[in-house]
Design a protein around this motif. Sequence first.
Motif, PDB file in Angstrom:
ATOM      1  N   VAL A 177       0.731  -1.235   0.062  1.00  9.85           N
ATOM      2  CA  VAL A 177       0.065  -0.099  -0.076  1.00  9.85           C
ATOM      3  C   VAL A 177       0.914   1.272   0.145  1.00  9.85           C
ATOM      4  CG1 VAL A 177      -1.770   1.317   1.468  1.00  9.85           C
ATOM      5  CG2 VAL A 177      -1.903  -1.220   1.139  1.00  9.85           C
ATOM      6  N   LEU A 178       0.798   2.143  -0.979  1.00  7.52           N
ATOM      7  CA  LEU A 178       1.213   3.458  -0.947  1.00  7.52           C
ATOM      8  C   LEU A 178       0.394   4.530  -0.275  1.00  7.52           C
ATOM      9  CD1 LEU A 178       4.001   4.930  -1.976  1.00  7.52           C
ATOM     10  CD2 LEU A 178       2.573   5.505  -3.890  1.00  7.52           C
ATOM     11  N   GLU A 183      11.396   7.590  -9.721  1.00  4.08           N
ATOM     12  CA  GLU A 183      11.028   6.694  -8.406  1.00  4.08           C
ATOM     13  C   GLU A 183       9.715   6.959  -8.097  1.00  4.08           C
ATOM     14  OE1 GLU A 183      15.225   6.951  -9.332  1.00  4.08           O
ATOM     15  OE2 GLU A 183      13.864   8.730  -8.646  1.00  4.08           O
ATOM     16  N   PHE A 184       9.230   8.064  -7.881  1.00  2.06           N
ATOM     17  CA  PHE A 184       7.885   8.633  -7.366  1.00  2.06           C
ATOM     18  C   PHE A 184       6.938   7.780  -8.327  1.00  2.06           C
ATOM     19  CE2 PHE A 184       4.127  11.081  -7.953  1.00  2.06           C
ATOM     20  CZ  PHE A 184       3.631  11.475  -6.552  1.00  2.06           C
ATOM     21  N   LEU A 185       7.168   8.003  -9.555  1.00  3.34           N
ATOM     22  CA  LEU A 185       6.072   7.503 -10.478  1.00  3.34           C
ATOM     23  C   LEU A 185       6.260   5.583 -10.533  1.00  3.34           C
ATOM     24  CD1 LEU A 185       6.851   9.230 -13.977  1.00  3.34           C
ATOM     25  CD2 LEU A 185       4.981   9.521 -12.522  1.00  3.34           C
ATOM     26  N   SER A 186       7.419   5.163 -10.451  1.00  3.65           N
ATOM     27  CA  SER A 186       7.531   3.811 -10.135  1.00  3.65           C
ATOM     28  C   SER A 186       6.747   3.416  -8.899  1.00  3.65           C
ATOM     29  CB  SER A 186       9.111   3.351 -10.068  1.00  3.65           C
ATOM     30  OG  SER A 186       9.157   2.008  -9.570  1.00  3.65           O
ATOM     31  N   LEU A 187       6.885   3.998  -7.772  1.00  4.44           N
ATOM     32  CA  LEU A 187       5.918   3.828  -6.654  1.00  4.44           C
ATOM     33  C   LEU A 187       4.520   3.570  -6.788  1.00  4.44           C
ATOM     34  CD1 LEU A 187       7.885   5.652  -3.851  1.00  4.44           C
ATOM     35  CD2 LEU A 187       7.719   3.108  -3.956  1.00  4.44           C
ATOM     36  N   PHE A 188       4.032   4.608  -7.423  1.00  3.01           N
ATOM     37  CA  PHE A 188       2.480   4.626  -7.851  1.00  3.01           C
ATOM     38  C   PHE A 188       2.245   3.565  -9.106  1.00  3.01           C
ATOM     39  CE2 PHE A 188       2.424   8.756  -5.833  1.00  3.01           C
ATOM     40  CZ  PHE A 188       1.078   8.788  -5.487  1.00  3.01           C
ATOM     41  N   LYS A 189       3.166   3.444  -9.829  1.00  3.12           N
ATOM     42  CA  LYS A 189       2.993   2.505 -10.983  1.00  3.12           C
ATOM     43  C   LYS A 189       2.599   0.995 -10.279  1.00  3.12           C
ATOM     44  CE  LYS A 189       4.830   0.496 -15.099  1.00  3.12           C
ATOM     45  NZ  LYS A 189       6.115   0.620 -16.055  1.00  3.12           N
ATOM     46  N   ASN A 190       3.600   0.634  -9.369  1.00  4.80           N
ATOM     47  CA  ASN A 190       3.407  -0.788  -8.590  1.00  4.80           C
ATOM     48  C   ASN A 190       2.849  -0.954  -7.610  1.00  4.80           C
ATOM     49  OD1 ASN A 190       5.547  -1.757 -10.754  1.00  4.80           O
ATOM     50  ND2 ASN A 190       6.795  -0.323 -10.198  1.00  4.80           N
ATOM     51  N   ALA A 191       2.143   0.105  -7.013  1.00  4.03           N
ATOM     52  CA  ALA A 191       1.369  -0.075  -5.742  1.00  4.03           C
ATOM     53  C   ALA A 191       0.138  -0.859  -5.867  1.00  4.03           C
ATOM     54  CB  ALA A 191       0.962   1.496  -5.385  1.00  4.03           C
ATOM     55  N   SER A 192      -0.318  -1.518  -4.907  1.00  7.74           N
ATOM     56  CA  SER A 192      -1.540  -2.398  -5.017  1.00  7.74           C
ATOM     57  C   SER A 192      -2.647  -1.449  -4.513  1.00  7.74           C
ATOM     58  CB  SER A 192      -1.347  -3.561  -4.171  1.00  7.74           C
ATOM     59  OG  SER A 192      -0.419  -4.556  -4.380  1.00  7.74           O
ATOM     60  N   PHE A 193      -2.438  -0.396  -3.779  1.00  2.00           N
ATOM     61  CA  PHE A 193      -3.566   0.541  -3.491  1.00  2.00           C
ATOM     62  C   PHE A 193      -2.916   1.834  -3.112  1.00  2.00           C
ATOM     63  CE2 PHE A 193      -6.922   2.090  -0.822  1.00  2.00           C
ATOM     64  CZ  PHE A 193      -8.132   1.466  -1.258  1.00  2.00           C
TER      65      PHE A 193
END
Length: 352
Positions: A202-203, A252-262
């Motif tokens: 979860v992000l 890295e911010f984009l990666s965190l959003f792209k790969n988050a489950s929620f």
Amino acid sequence: MFQAYGTQRALEKLGYDSEFINLYTREEEKKNENKSFALKLKPLLIYMYARLNPKLQLKYKRFREFHGLMKLTKRYYNIEEIYNNPPNFDLHLVGSDQVWNLQRGFQNPPYYFLGFLGKDEKRISYASSFGTKNIDKKYNSRLKELLSCFSAISVREDDGVQIIKEACDLEATQVLDPTFLMNAKEWGELATKERLIKEDYVLYYGFDNSELSRQLIINLKKRLGLPVVAVSGGVSFPFKVDYFVKEAGPREFLSLFKNASFICTSSFHGLAFAIHFRKSFLTIKHPQRNSRMETVLNKFDLFDRQVKNANDLLIQSDEEFFVDYSKIEDKIEFERTRSLNWLENNIANLIE
């Protein structure tokens, strides 16, 4: 930075060359990279922590590198330099973000109203924001004087349209934030290829330290059985989470959003990137500046994503808890096209 990048990419799609006026003062640079300190304990400790922490130094480096992806003018170190030697373009555009925030009155000189331009210079706004539902009536006369010079005005919130109508008797159009002018594939291509967090998560992205945020983090972890990852603009994070990513730059911010489950967020752009990447999400209402969130949530029939009670998510059905984007894909695409068409038509009317 994403708003700027999204705007420039949209202009490129439309066949125009553009440059950003690169106004970056020494004071802003010091603030962004925590280079300022005072002889008081807390500022001094923050300064020392930022200077000595390799992850934060990496973060600053990553922001500088992303900044270099955009086309910029020479660097201006203060507004006076721009007023003394104004840049010369066929058309000047201001936006997005809260460039017209009048909470503290008018900036002197009124740079973000393009006050440095000559009377006959062409100017428009794209997705500019007042950051509030209304402004003090004492600003009406000056606001009308400044905005009357614009050939076309667009704003990010429905409330902005109303402010301009009531304060200035001028017409404005509501458009989407410029990050919506790019799609998930385009944003995803900018993200780092390697996942920062290998497992599902979860992000949380936000800036507040409210009790509601704290309880949401606890309840989301309980509901989904996943670790919570936090990313923030600051050097610290007020709540207990499994991972706090200090070193994230834009990619890295984009990666965190792209790969988050929620995703859980108190930030407008946290909401925007949750939608860009078609993620299920919850938002936390800002106590004063919530107009921009409400405009997007209403436009895409997502108003139920705004949380009032953290315990509600523990009793919601999966249908209520997760977002079914198949129901709103057409609306998202319609609004994206409408916003891009506004930009295209108003530029073409002025310079072609």
